[in-house]
Design a protein around this motif. Sequence first.
Motif, PDB file in Angstrom:
ATOM      1  N   TRP A   1     -36.305   4.031  -2.158  1.00  0.00           N
ATOM      2  CA  TRP A   1     -36.929   4.178  -1.971  1.00  0.00           C
ATOM      3  C   TRP A   1     -36.591   5.559  -3.073  1.00  0.00           C
ATOM      4  O   TRP A   1     -37.621   7.236  -3.990  1.00  0.00           O
ATOM      5  CB  TRP A   1     -38.173   4.450  -0.987  1.00  0.00           C
ATOM      6  CG  TRP A   1     -38.233   3.618  -0.767  1.00  0.00           C
ATOM      7  CD1 TRP A   1     -38.751   2.983  -1.853  1.00  0.00           C
ATOM      8  CD2 TRP A   1     -38.994   2.749   0.297  1.00  0.00           C
ATOM      9  NE1 TRP A   1     -39.724   1.342  -1.443  1.00  0.00           N
ATOM     10  CE2 TRP A   1     -39.570   0.995   0.413  1.00  0.00           C
ATOM     11  CE3 TRP A   1     -39.277   2.650   0.753  1.00  0.00           C
ATOM     12  CZ2 TRP A   1     -39.612   0.657   1.129  1.00  0.00           C
ATOM     13  CZ3 TRP A   1     -38.917   1.888   2.229  1.00  0.00           C
ATOM     14  CH2 TRP A   1     -39.586   0.369   2.306  1.00  0.00           C
ATOM     15  N   GLN A   2     -34.856   6.322  -3.095  1.00  0.00           N
ATOM     16  CA  GLN A   2     -34.927   7.438  -3.880  1.00  0.00           C
ATOM     17  C   GLN A   2     -35.269   6.994  -5.148  1.00  0.00           C
ATOM     18  O   GLN A   2     -34.411   7.840  -5.733  1.00  0.00           O
ATOM     19  CB  GLN A   2     -33.398   8.348  -3.648  1.00  0.00           C
ATOM     20  CG  GLN A   2     -34.018   8.657  -2.080  1.00  0.00           C
ATOM     21  CD  GLN A   2     -32.437   9.245  -1.558  1.00  0.00           C
ATOM     22  OE1 GLN A   2     -31.414   8.256  -1.548  1.00  0.00           O
ATOM     23  NE2 GLN A   2     -32.148   9.678  -0.561  1.00  0.00           N
ATOM     24  N   LYS A   3     -34.443   5.496  -5.923  1.00  0.00           N
ATOM     25  CA  LYS A   3     -35.136   5.676  -7.134  1.00  0.00           C
ATOM     26  C   LYS A   3     -35.940   4.329  -7.500  1.00  0.00           C
ATOM     27  O   LYS A   3     -36.028   4.558  -8.723  1.00  0.00           O
ATOM     28  CB  LYS A   3     -33.519   4.352  -6.782  1.00  0.00           C
ATOM     29  CG  LYS A   3     -32.473   4.484  -6.678  1.00  0.00           C
ATOM     30  CD  LYS A   3     -30.655   3.471  -6.557  1.00  0.00           C
ATOM     31  CE  LYS A   3     -30.929   2.430  -5.484  1.00  0.00           C
ATOM     32  NZ  LYS A   3     -30.500   1.582  -5.944  1.00  0.00           N
TER      33      LYS A   3
ATOM     34  N   ILE B   1     -39.492   4.793  -7.429  1.00  0.00           N
ATOM     35  CA  ILE B   1     -40.564   5.850  -7.408  1.00  0.00           C
ATOM     36  C   ILE B   1     -41.600   5.155  -7.545  1.00  0.00           C
ATOM     37  O   ILE B   1     -42.204   4.687  -8.165  1.00  0.00           O
ATOM     38  CB  ILE B   1     -40.459   7.368  -7.793  1.00  0.00           C
ATOM     39  CG1 ILE B   1     -39.001   7.527  -7.620  1.00  0.00           C
ATOM     40  CG2 ILE B   1     -41.187   8.894  -7.918  1.00  0.00           C
ATOM     41  CD1 ILE B   1     -38.015   8.798  -8.981  1.00  0.00           C
TER      42      ILE B   1
ATOM     43  N   LYS C   1     -33.261   4.188   2.912  1.00  0.00           N
ATOM     44  CA  LYS C   1     -34.239   5.098   2.062  1.00  0.00           C
ATOM     45  C   LYS C   1     -33.381   4.988   0.421  1.00  0.00           C
ATOM     46  O   LYS C   1     -33.876   6.311  -0.127  1.00  0.00           O
ATOM     47  CB  LYS C   1     -33.006   5.910   2.941  1.00  0.00           C
ATOM     48  CG  LYS C   1     -33.649   6.097   4.512  1.00  0.00           C
ATOM     49  CD  LYS C   1     -32.443   6.915   5.441  1.00  0.00           C
ATOM     50  CE  LYS C   1     -33.406   7.538   6.649  1.00  0.00           C
ATOM     51  NZ  LYS C   1     -32.925   7.989   7.965  1.00  0.00           N
ATOM     52  N   ARG C   2     -32.108   4.228   0.698  1.00  0.00           N
ATOM     53  CA  ARG C   2     -31.885   4.833  -0.656  1.00  0.00           C
ATOM     54  C   ARG C   2     -32.544   3.943  -1.876  1.00  0.00           C
ATOM     55  O   ARG C   2     -32.869   4.363  -2.897  1.00  0.00           O
ATOM     56  CB  ARG C   2     -30.458   4.034  -0.472  1.00  0.00           C
ATOM     57  CG  ARG C   2     -28.981   4.463  -0.351  1.00  0.00           C
ATOM     58  CD  ARG C   2     -27.900   3.714  -0.867  1.00  0.00           C
ATOM     59  NE  ARG C   2     -27.650   2.198  -0.346  1.00  0.00           N
ATOM     60  CZ  ARG C   2     -27.904   1.593   0.955  1.00  0.00           C
ATOM     61  NH1 ARG C   2     -27.346   2.419   1.594  1.00  0.00           N
ATOM     62  NH2 ARG C   2     -27.852   0.242   0.454  1.00  0.00           N
TER      63      ARG C   2
END
Length: 137
Positions: free
Chosen positions: A65-67, A69, A62-63
């Motif tokens: 694919w927040q960073k 893109i 989750k972390r």
Amino acid sequence: MEQRLPLPPFTLETALQKVKLAEDAWNSKNPDEIAKAYTIDTQWRNRTEFINGRDEVEAFLKRKWQKEINYKLKKELWGFRENRMAVLFEYEYQDIDGQWWRAYGNENWEFDENGLMQKRFASINDLPINEKDRKII
């Protein structure tokens, strides 16, 4: 009992299938589904981060694919025997500032008898690239 086909010991055909399934899963960017391919007590090294267990895998993804893109990944089987594989990979992504990156690396995988990955050790290097230089689209 949870199982993820194909099961070890791997043949060339089933090892290639396992790598393609992993590539497709990671490209889905669905942390919950991806984490189900790992044992409850899976052990990872990803760069310099040590991750233990499915819950930590899911949180890590989750972390990630927040960073990272517009993430797109390609994997290639390098070698295998019994329940282990070596895999080459490269992926491209944009950071939150819009800079494109290509990451290269190697993974060593170990599976349990049910086809769940119990160990994943990844070494990764990043290279800044221009959008026009992207290879994985």
